[in-house]
Write a protein that holds these residues in place. Structure first.
Motif, PDB file in Angstrom:
ATOM      1  N   VAL A  40      17.315  -4.606   5.174  1.00  0.00           N
ATOM      2  CA  VAL A  40      17.525  -3.676   4.056  1.00  0.00           C
ATOM      3  C   VAL A  40      16.547  -2.519   4.178  1.00  0.00           C
ATOM      4  CG1 VAL A  40      18.366  -5.443   2.454  1.00  0.00           C
ATOM      5  CG2 VAL A  40      15.926  -4.912   2.530  1.00  0.00           C
ATOM      6  N   ARG A  41      16.898  -1.407   3.550  1.00  0.00           N
ATOM      7  CA  ARG A  41      15.999  -0.252   3.526  1.00  0.00           C
ATOM      8  C   ARG A  41      15.152  -0.360   2.262  1.00  0.00           C
ATOM      9  NH1 ARG A  41      15.842   4.132   6.524  1.00  0.00           N
ATOM     10  NH2 ARG A  41      14.915   6.077   5.740  1.00  0.00           N
ATOM     11  N   LEU A  42      13.843  -0.388   2.435  1.00  0.00           N
ATOM     12  CA  LEU A  42      12.928  -0.537   1.298  1.00  0.00           C
ATOM     13  C   LEU A  42      12.427   0.805   0.777  1.00  0.00           C
ATOM     14  CD1 LEU A  42      10.762  -3.475   2.724  1.00  0.00           C
ATOM     15  CD2 LEU A  42      12.640  -3.636   1.068  1.00  0.00           C
ATOM     16  N   LEU A  43      12.375   1.786   1.656  1.00  0.00           N
ATOM     17  CA  LEU A  43      11.821   3.090   1.300  1.00  0.00           C
ATOM     18  C   LEU A  43      12.751   4.205   1.746  1.00  0.00           C
ATOM     19  CD1 LEU A  43       8.191   2.419   2.601  1.00  0.00           C
ATOM     20  CD2 LEU A  43       8.848   2.561   0.188  1.00  0.00           C
ATOM     21  N   ASP A  44      12.912   5.196   0.868  1.00  0.00           N
ATOM     22  CA  ASP A  44      13.550   6.445   1.259  1.00  0.00           C
ATOM     23  C   ASP A  44      12.420   7.426   1.561  1.00  0.00           C
ATOM     24  OD1 ASP A  44      16.217   5.713   1.008  1.00  0.00           O
ATOM     25  OD2 ASP A  44      16.203   6.062  -1.164  1.00  0.00           O
ATOM     26  N   ARG A  45      12.419   8.036   2.737  1.00  0.00           N
ATOM     27  CA  ARG A  45      11.346   8.950   3.059  1.00  0.00           C
ATOM     28  C   ARG A  45      11.884  10.104   3.901  1.00  0.00           C
ATOM     29  NH1 ARG A  45      11.731   3.539   5.267  1.00  0.00           N
ATOM     30  NH2 ARG A  45      10.724   3.400   7.312  1.00  0.00           N
ATOM     31  N   ASP A  46      11.220  11.221   3.712  1.00  0.00           N
ATOM     32  CA  ASP A  46      11.424  12.374   4.576  1.00  0.00           C
ATOM     33  C   ASP A  46      10.041  12.914   4.913  1.00  0.00           C
ATOM     34  OD1 ASP A  46      10.569  13.887   2.364  1.00  0.00           O
ATOM     35  OD2 ASP A  46      12.626  14.180   1.660  1.00  0.00           O
ATOM     36  N   LYS A  47       9.954  14.103   5.406  1.00  0.00           N
ATOM     37  CA  LYS A  47       8.667  14.643   5.828  1.00  0.00           C
ATOM     38  C   LYS A  47       7.714  14.881   4.647  1.00  0.00           C
ATOM     39  CE  LYS A  47      10.301  16.813  10.092  1.00  0.00           C
ATOM     40  NZ  LYS A  47      10.417  18.075  10.867  1.00  0.00           N
ATOM     41  N   ARG A  48       8.264  15.005   3.441  1.00  0.00           N
ATOM     42  CA  ARG A  48       7.422  15.337   2.292  1.00  0.00           C
ATOM     43  C   ARG A  48       7.322  14.217   1.256  1.00  0.00           C
ATOM     44  NH1 ARG A  48       8.893  21.615   0.665  1.00  0.00           N
ATOM     45  NH2 ARG A  48       8.240  22.574   2.653  1.00  0.00           N
ATOM     46  N   ASN A  49       8.351  13.385   1.132  1.00  0.00           N
ATOM     47  CA  ASN A  49       8.397  12.431   0.018  1.00  0.00           C
ATOM     48  C   ASN A  49       8.684  11.012   0.499  1.00  0.00           C
ATOM     49  OD1 ASN A  49       8.180  14.439  -2.174  1.00  0.00           O
ATOM     50  ND2 ASN A  49      10.172  15.130  -1.395  1.00  0.00           N
ATOM     51  N   VAL A  50       8.151  10.050  -0.275  1.00  0.00           N
ATOM     52  CA  VAL A  50       8.440   8.634  -0.077  1.00  0.00           C
ATOM     53  C   VAL A  50       8.830   8.069  -1.432  1.00  0.00           C
ATOM     54  CG1 VAL A  50       7.520   6.375   0.554  1.00  0.00           C
ATOM     55  CG2 VAL A  50       6.801   8.415   1.823  1.00  0.00           C
ATOM     56  N   ALA A  51       9.910   7.333  -1.459  1.00  0.00           N
ATOM     57  CA  ALA A  51      10.363   6.731  -2.718  1.00  0.00           C
ATOM     58  C   ALA A  51      10.879   5.331  -2.436  1.00  0.00           C
ATOM     59  CB  ALA A  51      11.457   7.590  -3.352  1.00  0.00           C
ATOM     60  N   LEU A  52      10.752   4.465  -3.432  1.00  0.00           N
ATOM     61  CA  LEU A  52      11.251   3.097  -3.314  1.00  0.00           C
ATOM     62  C   LEU A  52      12.751   3.066  -3.558  1.00  0.00           C
ATOM     63  CD1 LEU A  52       8.505   1.134  -5.270  1.00  0.00           C
ATOM     64  CD2 LEU A  52       9.166   0.687  -2.901  1.00  0.00           C
ATOM     65  N   THR A  53      13.453   2.300  -2.754  1.00  0.00           N
ATOM     66  CA  THR A  53      14.856   2.012  -3.043  1.00  0.00           C
ATOM     67  C   THR A  53      14.897   0.896  -4.090  1.00  0.00           C
ATOM     68  OG1 THR A  53      14.996   0.299  -1.347  1.00  0.00           O
ATOM     69  CG2 THR A  53      15.460   2.582  -0.658  1.00  0.00           C
ATOM     70  N   GLU A  54      16.048   0.584  -4.580  1.00  0.00           N
ATOM     71  CA  GLU A  54      16.153  -0.519  -5.545  1.00  0.00           C
ATOM     72  C   GLU A  54      15.741  -1.843  -4.909  1.00  0.00           C
ATOM     73  OE1 GLU A  54      16.417  -2.533  -8.968  1.00  0.00           O
ATOM     74  OE2 GLU A  54      16.462  -0.355  -8.678  1.00  0.00           O
ATOM     75  N   ALA A  99       0.833  -1.205   0.000  1.00  0.00           N
ATOM     76  CA  ALA A  99       0.000   0.000   0.000  1.00  0.00           C
ATOM     77  C   ALA A  99       0.869   1.258   0.000  1.00  0.00           C
ATOM     78  CB  ALA A  99      -0.930  -0.008   1.209  1.00  0.00           C
ATOM     79  N   VAL A 100       1.908   1.297   0.853  1.00  0.00           N
ATOM     80  CA  VAL A 100       2.787   2.472   0.896  1.00  0.00           C
ATOM     81  C   VAL A 100       3.560   2.613  -0.414  1.00  0.00           C
ATOM     82  CG1 VAL A 100       4.781   3.522   2.052  1.00  0.00           C
ATOM     83  CG2 VAL A 100       3.006   2.383   3.413  1.00  0.00           C
ATOM     84  N   ALA A 101       4.059   1.491  -0.943  1.00  0.00           N
ATOM     85  CA  ALA A 101       4.857   1.541  -2.174  1.00  0.00           C
ATOM     86  C   ALA A 101       4.011   1.997  -3.356  1.00  0.00           C
ATOM     87  CB  ALA A 101       5.432   0.149  -2.459  1.00  0.00           C
ATOM     88  N   GLU A 102       2.739   1.648  -3.371  1.00  0.00           N
ATOM     89  CA  GLU A 102       1.878   2.055  -4.488  1.00  0.00           C
ATOM     90  C   GLU A 102       1.382   3.492  -4.326  1.00  0.00           C
ATOM     91  OE1 GLU A 102       0.121  -2.354  -5.751  1.00  0.00           O
ATOM     92  OE2 GLU A 102      -1.152  -0.966  -4.623  1.00  0.00           O
ATOM     93  N   GLU A 103       1.141   3.903  -3.080  1.00  0.00           N
ATOM     94  CA  GLU A 103       0.652   5.261  -2.848  1.00  0.00           C
ATOM     95  C   GLU A 103       1.801   6.275  -2.756  1.00  0.00           C
ATOM     96  OE1 GLU A 103      -2.401   6.131  -2.904  1.00  0.00           O
ATOM     97  OE2 GLU A 103      -3.402   4.170  -2.821  1.00  0.00           O
ATOM     98  N   LEU A 104       3.007   5.767  -2.386  1.00  0.00           N
ATOM     99  CA  LEU A 104       4.172   6.634  -2.127  1.00  0.00           C
ATOM    100  C   LEU A 104       3.788   7.738  -1.148  1.00  0.00           C
ATOM    101  CD1 LEU A 104       5.841   6.850  -5.660  1.00  0.00           C
ATOM    102  CD2 LEU A 104       6.506   5.431  -3.690  1.00  0.00           C
ATOM    103  N   SER A 105       2.981   7.310  -0.158  1.00  0.00           N
ATOM    104  CA  SER A 105       2.542   8.242   0.882  1.00  0.00           C
ATOM    105  C   SER A 105       2.033   7.424   2.057  1.00  0.00           C
ATOM    106  CB  SER A 105       1.428   9.162   0.367  1.00  0.00           C
ATOM    107  OG  SER A 105       0.769   9.808   1.432  1.00  0.00           O
ATOM    108  N   PHE A 106       2.588   7.684   3.250  1.00  0.00           N
ATOM    109  CA  PHE A 106       2.106   6.981   4.429  1.00  0.00           C
ATOM    110  C   PHE A 106       0.681   7.416   4.778  1.00  0.00           C
ATOM    111  CE2 PHE A 106       6.518   5.873   4.836  1.00  0.00           C
ATOM    112  CZ  PHE A 106       6.526   4.682   5.547  1.00  0.00           C
ATOM    113  N   THR A 107       0.379   8.668   4.535  1.00  0.00           N
ATOM    114  CA  THR A 107      -0.954   9.188   4.853  1.00  0.00           C
ATOM    115  C   THR A 107      -2.014   8.502   3.992  1.00  0.00           C
ATOM    116  OG1 THR A 107      -0.033  11.327   5.494  1.00  0.00           O
ATOM    117  CG2 THR A 107      -2.394  11.242   4.977  1.00  0.00           C
ATOM    118  N   ARG A 108      -1.776   8.501   2.670  1.00  0.00           N
ATOM    119  CA  ARG A 108      -2.765   7.888   1.768  1.00  0.00           C
ATOM    120  C   ARG A 108      -2.838   6.378   1.992  1.00  0.00           C
ATOM    121  NH1 ARG A 108      -0.310  11.540  -1.818  1.00  0.00           N
ATOM    122  NH2 ARG A 108       0.902   9.874  -2.814  1.00  0.00           N
ATOM    123  N   ALA A 109      -1.693   5.739   2.265  1.00  0.00           N
ATOM    124  CA  ALA A 109      -1.685   4.296   2.514  1.00  0.00           C
ATOM    125  C   ALA A 109      -2.484   3.972   3.773  1.00  0.00           C
ATOM    126  CB  ALA A 109      -0.261   3.788   2.633  1.00  0.00           C
TER     127      ALA A 109
END
Length: 304
Positions: A46-60, A12-22
């Motif tokens: 392993v780290r699956l997601l790169d995130r900060d206060k504004r963005n979420v992105a998938l790692t390789e 859900a997080v990986a598809e929404e790229l948002s913890f709020t929407r997920a």
């Protein structure tokens, strides 16, 4: 190790790229969602997601894991669906037997057609088998259900088996078309007392053989048996050849054979039972579905 809940959360997080929407999509609050993703990453190392206060992105590694997680969840859903279908009787197999004469009765094709539409994932294994061997196979657990033409002969067998009556099929007299009785609509069997008959061997088809003997005894004669046929449809060829008359189920009059006519009989015992047999202790969901389908398909047009 991770569980299916963590996989669903991650997808859900990986598809929404948002913890709020997920979190909204999953109908949960955001903090436990973040905790489960952190726990998943910790378990995997392993780290699956790169995130900060504004963005979420998938790692390789996250992109690779997303594809695997989707496949695992899809396979789990498929397995769940198959288990539910099996529990409801919509998958598996059904071993079904029938006597040759039942192939002419509409109940068999109608029920099989309805069942195949109702439970298309059930594999139906069909066998031709006389009634007594069907009872033996049912009791031995080698058969699940059978279309039979008689009741069990032994009391213990009758207690162990369940019979659902489908029809009391009228019996007709098949005779050569040039026979003196062929033009009649109905006759008494005693009118054929001086005629020869063709039958199946009693060892194979005791039900029909005994019914002829019973009806003849009521009419004060003993039928003269001139010839035997191994299969019931073979009787019609013998009738056409002028070798004798034959007692047959009414559904067989659908067989149009040159030189053969069919006449109804004036006798309350001129019928042949048609029933479906199964073991009383068989709790198979597939069998339950088949018997339910049989009950739905039981409205069969009268044969006469």
């Amino acid at each position: 190790m991770f569980d299916f809940r963590q996989l669903r959360y991650f997808v859900a997080v990986a598809e929404e790229l948002s913890f709020t929407r997920a979190a909204q999509r999953l109908h949960i609050s955001q903090p436990p969602l973040s905790q489960q993703i952190q726990s998943l990453e910790s378990d995997l190392g392993v780290r699956l997601l790169d995130r900060d206060k504004r963005n979420v992105a998938l790692t390789e590694p996250g992109r690779v894991f997303l594809e695997q997680a989707r496949q695992i969840l899809a396979k789990a859903d498929e397995a769940r669906g198959q288990v539910v279908q099996a529990a409801a009787g919509f998958s598996g197999q059904l071993r079904l037997a029938y006597t040759v004469s039942v192939t002419f009765h509409p109940s068999l094709p109608q029920t099989l057609l309805r069942f195949s539409r109702h439970a298309p994932h059930v594999r139906v294994i069909l066998s031709e088998m006389y009634t007594e061997p069907q009872f033996d196979a049912l009791l031995a657990g080698e058969l699940d259900v059978g279309f039979v033409r008689d009741l069990p002969k032994h009391e213990a067998d009758a207690r162990a088996l369940r019979l659902d009556e489908i029809d009391r099929e009228p019996l007709l007299l098949a005779l050569p078309s040039e026979h003196r009785l062929a033009s009649r609509k109905k006759i008494w069997l005693r009118e054929a007392a001086d005629e020869a008959f063709v039958v199946q061997p009693r060892a194979l088809a005791a039900t029909l053989y005994d019914r002829l003997a019973h009806m003849a005894a009521k009419a004060n004669f003993h039928p003269l048996i001139r010839q035997h046929a191994q299969q019931i449809n073979g009787l019609l060829m013998l009738v056409a050849a002028g070798m004798g008359l034959a007692l047959i189920p009414a559904s067989m009059c659908t067989v149009s054979l040159a030189g053969v006519s069919y006449v109804q009989l004036e006798d309350p015992d001129a019928y042949m039972l048609l029933a479906v047999a199964s073991r009383r202790d068989d709790t198979s969901p597939v069998l339950a579905q088949f018997l339910a389908t049989l009950a739905e398909a039981r409205a069969i047009p009268a044969l006469l």
